[in-house]
Design a protein around this motif. Structure first.
Motif, PDB file in Angstrom:
ATOM      1  N   GLY A 155       0.795  -1.227   0.000  1.00 60.69           N
ATOM      2  CA  GLY A 155       0.000   0.000   0.000  1.00 60.69           C
ATOM      3  C   GLY A 155       0.826   1.274   0.000  1.00 60.69           C
ATOM      4  O   GLY A 155       0.278   2.376  -0.030  1.00 60.69           O
ATOM      5  N   SER A 156       2.169   1.137   0.020  1.00 61.36           N
ATOM      6  CA  SER A 156       3.014   2.341  -0.027  1.00 61.36           C
ATOM      7  C   SER A 156       3.252   2.734  -1.478  1.00 61.36           C
ATOM      8  O   SER A 156       3.285   1.875  -2.367  1.00 61.36           O
ATOM      9  CB  SER A 156       4.355   2.087   0.663  1.00 61.36           C
ATOM     10  OG  SER A 156       5.176   1.211  -0.090  1.00 61.36           O
ATOM     11  N   ALA A 157       3.441   4.027  -1.701  1.00 60.90           N
ATOM     12  CA  ALA A 157       3.652   4.511  -3.066  1.00 60.90           C
ATOM     13  C   ALA A 157       4.834   3.823  -3.755  1.00 60.90           C
ATOM     14  O   ALA A 157       4.705   3.379  -4.902  1.00 60.90           O
ATOM     15  CB  ALA A 157       3.822   6.034  -3.064  1.00 60.90           C
ATOM     16  N   PRO A 158       5.996   3.681  -3.094  1.00 65.19           N
ATOM     17  CA  PRO A 158       7.106   3.051  -3.815  1.00 65.19           C
ATOM     18  C   PRO A 158       6.845   1.581  -4.159  1.00 65.19           C
ATOM     19  O   PRO A 158       7.304   1.102  -5.200  1.00 65.19           O
ATOM     20  CB  PRO A 158       8.303   3.190  -2.863  1.00 65.19           C
ATOM     21  CG  PRO A 158       7.740   3.534  -1.538  1.00 65.19           C
ATOM     22  CD  PRO A 158       6.445   4.221  -1.794  1.00 65.19           C
ATOM     23  N   ALA A 159       6.104   0.847  -3.322  1.00 66.36           N
ATOM     24  CA  ALA A 159       5.796  -0.551  -3.636  1.00 66.36           C
ATOM     25  C   ALA A 159       4.825  -0.628  -4.816  1.00 66.36           C
ATOM     26  O   ALA A 159       5.024  -1.419  -5.748  1.00 66.36           O
ATOM     27  CB  ALA A 159       5.219  -1.262  -2.419  1.00 66.36           C
ATOM     28  N   ILE A 160       3.797   0.194  -4.792  1.00 68.96           N
ATOM     29  CA  ILE A 160       2.802   0.191  -5.871  1.00 68.96           C
ATOM     30  C   ILE A 160       3.469   0.568  -7.199  1.00 68.96           C
ATOM     31  O   ILE A 160       3.312  -0.104  -8.215  1.00 68.96           O
ATOM     32  CB  ILE A 160       1.654   1.188  -5.551  1.00 68.96           C
ATOM     33  CG1 ILE A 160       0.886   0.752  -4.282  1.00 68.96           C
ATOM     34  CG2 ILE A 160       0.716   1.344  -6.748  1.00 68.96           C
ATOM     35  CD1 ILE A 160      -0.040   1.818  -3.716  1.00 68.96           C
ATOM     36  N   ASP A 161       4.245   1.638  -7.175  1.00 74.40           N
ATOM     37  CA  ASP A 161       4.790   2.188  -8.421  1.00 74.40           C
ATOM     38  C   ASP A 161       5.971   1.383  -8.966  1.00 74.40           C
ATOM     39  O   ASP A 161       6.142   1.266 -10.174  1.00 74.40           O
ATOM     40  CB  ASP A 161       5.222   3.643  -8.212  1.00 74.40           C
ATOM     41  CG  ASP A 161       4.035   4.564  -7.957  1.00 74.40           C
ATOM     42  OD1 ASP A 161       2.883   4.113  -8.125  1.00 74.40           O
ATOM     43  OD2 ASP A 161       4.265   5.727  -7.593  1.00 74.40           O
ATOM     44  N   ASP A 206      15.539 -17.487 -11.742  1.00 71.93           N
ATOM     45  CA  ASP A 206      16.632 -16.889 -12.512  1.00 71.93           C
ATOM     46  C   ASP A 206      16.997 -15.491 -12.008  1.00 71.93           C
ATOM     47  O   ASP A 206      18.154 -15.082 -12.056  1.00 71.93           O
ATOM     48  CB  ASP A 206      16.239 -16.779 -13.994  1.00 71.93           C
ATOM     49  CG  ASP A 206      15.957 -18.142 -14.601  1.00 71.93           C
ATOM     50  OD1 ASP A 206      16.851 -19.001 -14.545  1.00 71.93           O
ATOM     51  OD2 ASP A 206      14.827 -18.361 -15.100  1.00 71.93           O
ATOM     52  N   VAL A 207      15.969 -14.760 -11.585  1.00 75.79           N
ATOM     53  CA  VAL A 207      16.169 -13.345 -11.263  1.00 75.79           C
ATOM     54  C   VAL A 207      15.376 -12.957 -10.022  1.00 75.79           C
ATOM     55  O   VAL A 207      14.244 -13.401  -9.831  1.00 75.79           O
ATOM     56  CB  VAL A 207      15.694 -12.452 -12.452  1.00 75.79           C
ATOM     57  CG1 VAL A 207      15.799 -10.971 -12.110  1.00 75.79           C
ATOM     58  CG2 VAL A 207      16.474 -12.748 -13.717  1.00 75.79           C
ATOM     59  N   LEU A 208      15.990 -12.117  -9.189  1.00 71.07           N
ATOM     60  CA  LEU A 208      15.266 -11.491  -8.080  1.00 71.07           C
ATOM     61  C   LEU A 208      15.190  -9.992  -8.354  1.00 71.07           C
ATOM     62  O   LEU A 208      16.206  -9.344  -8.602  1.00 71.07           O
ATOM     63  CB  LEU A 208      16.005 -11.720  -6.745  1.00 71.07           C
ATOM     64  CG  LEU A 208      15.583 -10.789  -5.596  1.00 71.07           C
ATOM     65  CD1 LEU A 208      14.151 -11.045  -5.137  1.00 71.07           C
ATOM     66  CD2 LEU A 208      16.547 -10.917  -4.410  1.00 71.07           C
ATOM     67  N   TYR A 209      13.982  -9.458  -8.299  1.00 71.36           N
ATOM     68  CA  TYR A 209      13.789  -8.001  -8.333  1.00 71.36           C
ATOM     69  C   TYR A 209      13.302  -7.600  -6.947  1.00 71.36           C
ATOM     70  O   TYR A 209      12.209  -7.995  -6.523  1.00 71.36           O
ATOM     71  CB  TYR A 209      12.766  -7.631  -9.415  1.00 71.36           C
ATOM     72  CG  TYR A 209      12.251  -6.211  -9.366  1.00 71.36           C
ATOM     73  CD1 TYR A 209      13.118  -5.129  -9.149  1.00 71.36           C
ATOM     74  CD2 TYR A 209      10.901  -5.918  -9.540  1.00 71.36           C
ATOM     75  CE1 TYR A 209      12.642  -3.815  -9.112  1.00 71.36           C
ATOM     76  CE2 TYR A 209      10.410  -4.619  -9.509  1.00 71.36           C
ATOM     77  CZ  TYR A 209      11.280  -3.574  -9.297  1.00 71.36           C
ATOM     78  OH  TYR A 209      10.807  -2.280  -9.247  1.00 71.36           O
ATOM     79  N   ALA A 210      14.140  -6.858  -6.209  1.00 74.35           N
ATOM     80  CA  ALA A 210      13.767  -6.406  -4.862  1.00 74.35           C
ATOM     81  C   ALA A 210      13.520  -4.898  -4.900  1.00 74.35           C
ATOM     82  O   ALA A 210      14.333  -4.157  -5.460  1.00 74.35           O
ATOM     83  CB  ALA A 210      14.873  -6.740  -3.866  1.00 74.35           C
ATOM     84  N   HIS A 211      12.434  -4.459  -4.290  1.00 75.29           N
ATOM     85  CA  HIS A 211      12.070  -3.040  -4.321  1.00 75.29           C
ATOM     86  C   HIS A 211      13.022  -2.155  -3.522  1.00 75.29           C
ATOM     87  O   HIS A 211      12.895  -0.936  -3.589  1.00 75.29           O
ATOM     88  CB  HIS A 211      10.638  -2.831  -3.815  1.00 75.29           C
ATOM     89  CG  HIS A 211       9.565  -3.299  -4.746  1.00 75.29           C
ATOM     90  ND1 HIS A 211       8.235  -3.003  -4.568  1.00 75.29           N
ATOM     91  CD2 HIS A 211       9.623  -4.045  -5.878  1.00 75.29           C
ATOM     92  CE1 HIS A 211       7.508  -3.554  -5.534  1.00 75.29           C
ATOM     93  NE2 HIS A 211       8.334  -4.194  -6.344  1.00 75.29           N
TER      94      HIS A 211
END
Ligand code: GYE
Length: 306
Positions: A155-161, A206-211
């Motif tokens: 629910g935080s802006a950086p997580a959503i966006d 194969d890949v990790l994308y971490a916010h």
């Protein structure tokens, strides 16, 4: 005040501008750097800073803002933990004639007159930069690419966006698939436990994308504990570029970092001065940011301040 009539409107006893700042918490290296910078720049500007840490809880932020209104501070700034649920308290600040500056994170309020300006990064753009790197990395290959995503605070802006921008960037490549996505609340410990679960349930990541860097760093611990090589067996993309993240990038454990600057203090103080003086400020003030490869991280690390 003691300087006669001309200090009218300055809330401090000694005529200093009083800034009430409600911080999210201390969830990450980014947040710690952001807090230090705001404290240092408030002191440098000669402001009285009333700083309040909400421990990641919206109720505490709302209580802090109400406290600032009661104390009649000159300007209120805050970094909203989540985007929704701010209309009532923002209306109270507006009715009390106290200007509000959104710092770092956005709110979803429809009535934009409830705040003077919003200072911070373009998180959708950050997510796109992360996704664009991945698309380039696998250009011309059709093999399946299994991506797991560690998301920020729900629910935080950086997580959503950051979720949105990344999804947009990869969508033309059907072989690149997000196979698991879960929140790690922007925290290192949560990044580790969620990555442990990902590794158990999904054999061929194969890949990790971490916010953010912190969750990526926690995940690196889980990957190493599982006997795999971060940066090689599993490629890692993160956001922030704090020193710990940059160190892991330079060591090849992270492959790419999208920068998000926590150094918002100077711009915040300038905006506070202006809104207090009743000057016009832009509705949106963007931070300038770049991206880092391992080579670029090596070059940048010696001068990295945070
Ligand atoms: O990326 C993360 C922090 O709101 C931009 O919050 C900020 C994010 C940052 O916890 O590390």
């Amino acid at each position: 005040g003691c300087g006669g009539g001309d200090d009218k409107g300055s809330g401090g006893d000694d005529g200093k501008l009083v800034l009430g700042f409600s911080q999210v918490g201390a969830e990450s290296g980014w947040r710690t750097a952001n807090t230090k910078d705001i404290q240092a720049e408030a002191a440098a500007a000669g402001f009285e800073l009333k700083f309040s840490d909400a421990g990641g809880k919206q109720e505490q932020q709302i209580a802090a803002i109400r406290g600032f209104i009661t104390q009649k501070v000159d300007v209120i700034a805050f970094s909203p933990v989540v985007t929704s649920g701010w209309d009532a308290v923002l209306k109270e600040a507006k009715d009390a004639d106290i200007p509000v500056i959104l710092t770092d994170r956005a709110v979803d309020s429809q009535d934009t007159s409830l705040y003077k300006t919003f200072l911070g990064s373009d998180f959708v753009e950050e997510g796109k930069k992360a996704g664009n790197w991945l698309v380039k990395e696998y250009e011309g290959k059709n093999e399946p690419v299994n991506v797991v995503e560690l998301q920020g605070t729900t629910g935080s802006a950086p997580a959503i966006d950051r979720q949105k921008g990344f999804a947009e960037a990869i969508k033309a490549n059907p072989n690149i698939k997000i196979v698991k996505a879960q929140t790690g609340d922007f925290k290192r410990a949560d990044g580790k436990t969620v990555m442990e679960q990902f590794l158990q349930s999904t054999p061929d990541i194969d890949v990790l994308y971490a916010h953010n860097d912190d969750m990526g760093l926690g995940a690196i611990e889980a990957i190493e504990a599982a006997g795999k090589k971060p940066g090689k067996d599993i490629k890692i993309i993160t956001v922030d570029a704090v020193k710990d993240g940059m160190t892991a990038l330079a060591a090849g454990k992270i492959n790419y970092i999208v920068e998000c600057s926590p150094l918002l203090g100077k711009q915040l103080m300038d905006l506070a001065k202006k809104v207090k003086a009743g000057e016009d400020v832009p509705q949106r003030v963007l931070t300038e940011e770049t991206t880092f490869t391992p080579e670029q991280a090596k070059a940048a690390l010696p001068d990295r301040k945070y």
